[in-house]
Write a protein that holds these residues in place. Structure first.
Motif, PDB file in Angstrom:
ATOM      1  N   LEU A 190       0.832  -1.206   0.000  1.00 50.33           N
ATOM      2  CA  LEU A 190       0.000   0.000   0.000  1.00 50.33           C
ATOM      3  C   LEU A 190       0.868   1.258   0.000  1.00 50.33           C
ATOM      4  N   ILE A 191       1.977   1.219   0.709  1.00 53.58           N
ATOM      5  CA  ILE A 191       2.887   2.371   0.716  1.00 53.58           C
ATOM      6  C   ILE A 191       3.389   2.642  -0.695  1.00 53.58           C
ATOM      7  N   VAL A 192       3.679   1.559  -1.437  1.00 49.40           N
ATOM      8  CA  VAL A 192       4.109   1.701  -2.830  1.00 49.40           C
ATOM      9  C   VAL A 192       3.012   2.376  -3.645  1.00 49.40           C
ATOM     10  N   ALA A 193       1.765   1.947  -3.464  1.00 47.62           N
ATOM     11  CA  ALA A 193       0.637   2.514  -4.201  1.00 47.62           C
ATOM     12  C   ALA A 193       0.493   4.005  -3.912  1.00 47.62           C
ATOM     13  N   MET A 194       0.614   4.382  -2.647  1.00 44.87           N
ATOM     14  CA  MET A 194       0.481   5.793  -2.276  1.00 44.87           C
ATOM     15  C   MET A 194       1.600   6.635  -2.880  1.00 44.87           C
ATOM     16  N   GLY A 195       2.812   6.093  -2.844  1.00 51.50           N
ATOM     17  CA  GLY A 195       3.938   6.819  -3.429  1.00 51.50           C
ATOM     18  C   GLY A 195       3.782   7.003  -4.922  1.00 51.50           C
ATOM     19  N   LEU A 196       3.304   5.961  -5.599  1.00 52.62           N
ATOM     20  CA  LEU A 196       3.083   6.058  -7.040  1.00 52.62           C
ATOM     21  C   LEU A 196       2.012   7.092  -7.361  1.00 52.62           C
ATOM     22  N   ALA A 197       0.950   7.110  -6.568  1.00 54.11           N
ATOM     23  CA  ALA A 197      -0.125   8.077  -6.797  1.00 54.11           C
ATOM     24  C   ALA A 197       0.375   9.512  -6.624  1.00 54.11           C
ATOM     25  N   GLN A 198       1.195   9.739  -5.608  1.00 50.88           N
ATOM     26  CA  GLN A 198       1.735  11.085  -5.381  1.00 50.88           C
ATOM     27  C   GLN A 198       2.598  11.549  -6.543  1.00 50.88           C
ATOM     28  N   ASN A 199       3.224  10.598  -7.240  1.00 50.79           N
ATOM     29  CA  ASN A 199       4.070  10.931  -8.387  1.00 50.79           C
ATOM     30  C   ASN A 199       3.308  10.902  -9.708  1.00 50.79           C
ATOM     31  N   VAL A 208      -0.740   6.786 -11.881  1.00 48.68           N
ATOM     32  CA  VAL A 208      -2.040   6.411 -11.333  1.00 48.68           C
ATOM     33  C   VAL A 208      -2.382   4.949 -11.600  1.00 48.68           C
ATOM     34  N   LEU A 209      -2.153   4.472 -12.821  1.00 49.08           N
ATOM     35  CA  LEU A 209      -2.503   3.084 -13.129  1.00 49.08           C
ATOM     36  C   LEU A 209      -1.696   2.112 -12.276  1.00 49.08           C
ATOM     37  N   SER A 210      -0.425   2.409 -12.075  1.00 52.40           N
ATOM     38  CA  SER A 210       0.416   1.548 -11.236  1.00 52.40           C
ATOM     39  C   SER A 210      -0.052   1.601  -9.784  1.00 52.40           C
ATOM     40  N   ALA A 211      -0.436   2.782  -9.310  1.00 57.26           N
ATOM     41  CA  ALA A 211      -0.961   2.901  -7.950  1.00 57.26           C
ATOM     42  C   ALA A 211      -2.192   2.020  -7.775  1.00 57.26           C
ATOM     43  N   ARG A 212      -3.010   1.955  -8.818  1.00 59.72           N
ATOM     44  CA  ARG A 212      -4.238   1.154  -8.741  1.00 59.72           C
ATOM     45  C   ARG A 212      -3.925  -0.340  -8.596  1.00 59.72           C
ATOM     46  N   VAL A 213      -2.995  -0.863  -9.390  1.00 60.42           N
ATOM     47  CA  VAL A 213      -2.753  -2.316  -9.321  1.00 60.42           C
ATOM     48  C   VAL A 213      -2.117  -2.705  -7.989  1.00 60.42           C
ATOM     49  N   TYR A 214      -1.292  -1.832  -7.428  1.00 56.77           N
ATOM     50  CA  TYR A 214      -0.682  -2.158  -6.132  1.00 56.77           C
ATOM     51  C   TYR A 214      -1.687  -2.016  -4.997  1.00 56.77           C
ATOM     52  N   ALA A 215      -2.647  -1.100  -5.145  1.00 59.99           N
ATOM     53  CA  ALA A 215      -3.713  -1.018  -4.142  1.00 59.99           C
ATOM     54  C   ALA A 215      -4.580  -2.260  -4.192  1.00 59.99           C
ATOM     55  N   LEU A 216      -4.885  -2.737  -5.400  1.00 60.46           N
ATOM     56  CA  LEU A 216      -5.668  -3.976  -5.540  1.00 60.46           C
ATOM     57  C   LEU A 216      -4.918  -5.167  -4.965  1.00 60.46           C
ATOM     58  N   LEU A 217      -3.606  -5.162  -5.122  1.00 59.44           N
ATOM     59  CA  LEU A 217      -2.795  -6.237  -4.553  1.00 59.44           C
ATOM     60  C   LEU A 217      -2.883  -6.222  -3.024  1.00 59.44           C
ATOM     61  N   ALA A 218      -2.858  -5.016  -2.455  1.00 66.20           N
ATOM     62  CA  ALA A 218      -2.972  -4.902  -0.993  1.00 66.20           C
ATOM     63  C   ALA A 218      -4.347  -5.326  -0.502  1.00 66.20           C
ATOM     64  N   ILE A 219      -5.379  -5.047  -1.298  1.00 65.72           N
ATOM     65  CA  ILE A 219      -6.739  -5.433  -0.918  1.00 65.72           C
ATOM     66  C   ILE A 219      -6.870  -6.954  -0.834  1.00 65.72           C
ATOM     67  N   SER A 220      -6.137  -7.651  -1.706  1.00 63.59           N
ATOM     68  CA  SER A 220      -6.230  -9.116  -1.706  1.00 63.59           C
ATOM     69  C   SER A 220      -5.561  -9.756  -0.493  1.00 63.59           C
ATOM     70  N   SER A 221      -4.813  -8.948   0.271  1.00 62.79           N
ATOM     71  CA  SER A 221      -4.181  -9.474   1.480  1.00 62.79           C
ATOM     72  C   SER A 221      -5.173  -9.462   2.642  1.00 62.79           C
ATOM     73  N   GLN A 222      -4.757  -9.987   3.762  1.00 64.23           N
ATOM     74  CA  GLN A 222      -5.631 -10.053   4.923  1.00 64.23           C
ATOM     75  C   GLN A 222      -5.303  -8.921   5.898  1.00 64.23           C
ATOM     76  N   TYR A 252      -5.532  -5.358   8.374  1.00 60.76           N
ATOM     77  CA  TYR A 252      -5.713  -3.913   8.444  1.00 60.76           C
ATOM     78  C   TYR A 252      -5.348  -3.216   7.141  1.00 60.76           C
ATOM     79  N   GLU A 253      -4.256  -3.692   6.473  1.00 65.01           N
ATOM     80  CA  GLU A 253      -3.814  -3.019   5.253  1.00 65.01           C
ATOM     81  C   GLU A 253      -4.867  -3.099   4.160  1.00 65.01           C
ATOM     82  N   ALA A 254      -5.636  -4.184   4.116  1.00 67.40           N
ATOM     83  CA  ALA A 254      -6.691  -4.324   3.113  1.00 67.40           C
ATOM     84  C   ALA A 254      -7.746  -3.237   3.283  1.00 67.40           C
ATOM     85  N   GLU A 255      -8.096  -2.922   4.539  1.00 73.22           N
ATOM     86  CA  GLU A 255      -9.068  -1.860   4.790  1.00 73.22           C
ATOM     87  C   GLU A 255      -8.517  -0.517   4.333  1.00 73.22           C
ATOM     88  N   GLN A 256      -7.260  -0.246   4.651  1.00 71.30           N
ATOM     89  CA  GLN A 256      -6.642   0.998   4.208  1.00 71.30           C
ATOM     90  C   GLN A 256      -6.576   1.072   2.688  1.00 71.30           C
TER      91      GLN A 256
END
Length: 398
Positions: free
Chosen positions: A1-10, A13-27, A29-33
């Motif tokens: 998720l930290i990677v996704a946020m950093g990518l979004a700030q730069n 956007v598309l890369s931020a999205r796939v890394y956020a989806l990857l974090a969602i697939s985990s179990q 607190y990070e999935a909620e974030q």
């Protein structure tokens, strides 16, 4: 998720999205974030709708000799073995350089690697793939422009400086001009000034027409629009007193320069080197009103009516590199630019404010001489396949 946020700030956007989806697939607190973060991307009006989903991987033709190698590259990609997949797709490109499926695989690898330059290049190559439907090619060209907003769909701007000796006289002349509106002390204190600049002693909006004085407020459709903001600075140790109009788009340079020269005829005018700004920034014009709104609801209504009568025309005035320095209006009769005009319109179809205003897209279609995309009447089975970029086409009555 930290990677996704950093990518979004730069702005990746598309890369931020796939890394956020990857974090969602985990179990946990990070999935909620990650869900909350993805929700912010999905609802952000500053993110074009074309960048709110990653284009689907394009399927290969069924009868090609390189089919097994392609399938292996796809399996590696879906197993998140991105570097190995990229090597496979690169090898395939040397065998079949113009195949859309292979370019699509390379595009997805670039998304996973956060490589914005390669995403842009591959999207533009997909836009040239004749095997793809025209609408898909137009959207890939639009995506290529959006991924690197300082490029094919950026707008050149310049900062205009007028130096003078008598600051009081020059400031009074700007106050007296029928083409300027002075900012109140409260608004002046809230003004954002480029880093390194001192606070101005006053500032003015420059109007696109004469500001009629009177007790009656102009209608939203007839209200003057701001061409730019001029800040007045006192003398400093390293420079004279001056008025500075920041980031004026190139189609308005001569008008703004003329207003300043008329108000301060003895001033010395200089222009900074041109600097590109994203097209979306150049669409953010403001009405200049003589009478203050009576409520926030009235302000919101007026601003919406102003945007509805103004934004479509403004979008078609911007001079863009993708159109050879022409605007949509200027290029409307140029048949050699029909693909590029359509790509720009695809960008505007993903602009949140544009599509929220009744009739504005229709006005753009007419001025740009571009056919609108067909309406969609999706079945229940199709709803899950719709992307955010297609929502504006859905007819809710069908």
């Amino acid at each position: 998720l930290i990677v996704a946020m950093g990518l979004a700030q730069n702005g990746v956007v598309l890369s931020a999205r796939v890394y956020a989806l990857l974090a969602i697939s985990s179990q946990g607190y990070e999935a909620e974030q990650a869900n909350a973060f993805l929700g912010q991307l999905d609802t952000s009006p500053s993110v074009n709708h074309l960048l709110k989903s990653v284009p689907q991987l394009i399927e290969r033709p069924s009868d090609v000799e390189w089919g097994e190698r392609y399938d292996e590259a796809v399996r590696l990609l879906r197993s998140n073995k991105v570097l190995l997949a990229q090597d496979k797709f690169e090898s395939l490109r040397r065998t079949a350089s113009s195949q859309a499926a292979i370019l699509s695989g390379l595009f997805h690898c670039a998304v996973w690697r956060g490589d914005l330059e390669r995403q842009t290049d591959t999207a533009n190559q997909l836009a040239e793939a004749d095997s793809l439907p025209l609408q898909t090619r137009e959207r890939y060209r639009a995506i290529g422009g959006l991924l690197s907003p300082i490029g094919s769909i950026s707008v050149n701007s310049q900062t205009i400086r007028v130096e003078f000796d008598d600051i009081d006289q020059s400031e009074m002349a700007l106050v007296a001009s029928d083409r300027t509106e002075q900012l109140s002390a409260e608004r002046l204190s809230q003004l954002q000034i480029p880093e390194g600049e001192v606070r101005p002693r006053s500032a003015f909006f420059i109007a696109d027409r004469v500001i009629e004085s009177g007790k009656e407020d102009a209608s939203a459709a007839d209200c003057p629009s701001s061409l730019g903001l001029v800040a007045v600075f006192g003398r400093q140790t390293d420079r004279s007193a001056q008025a500075v109009a920041f980031d004026v788009t190139e189609d308005r340079i001569e008008t703004v320069r003329g207003v300043l020269a008329a108000a301060i005829p003895d001033g010395k005018v200089t222009l900074d080197d041109p600097q590109p700004i994203p097209m979306a920034f150049a669409l953010d014009d403001r009405p200049i009103r003589q009478i203050q709104p009576k409520s926030m609801a009235e302000l919101a209504r007026f601003n919406r009516e102003f945007a509805q009568s103004h934004d479509g025309k403004r979008a078609c005035q911007l001079q863009l590199p993708i159109l050879g320095g022409k605007s949509l209006a200027d290029a409307a009769k140029d048949d050699s630019l029909i693909f590029e005009r359509s790509a720009v319109v695809r960008v505007l179809e993903g602009h949140e404010r544009i599509i929220s205003l009744d009739g504005v897209l229709d006005e753009i279609y007419k001025i740009a001489a571009v056919e609108p995309l067909p309406e969609l009447a999706p079945t229940d089975d199709m709803l899950g396949e719709l992307t955010c970029a297609d929502f504006f086409r859905v007819n809710p009555n069908k």
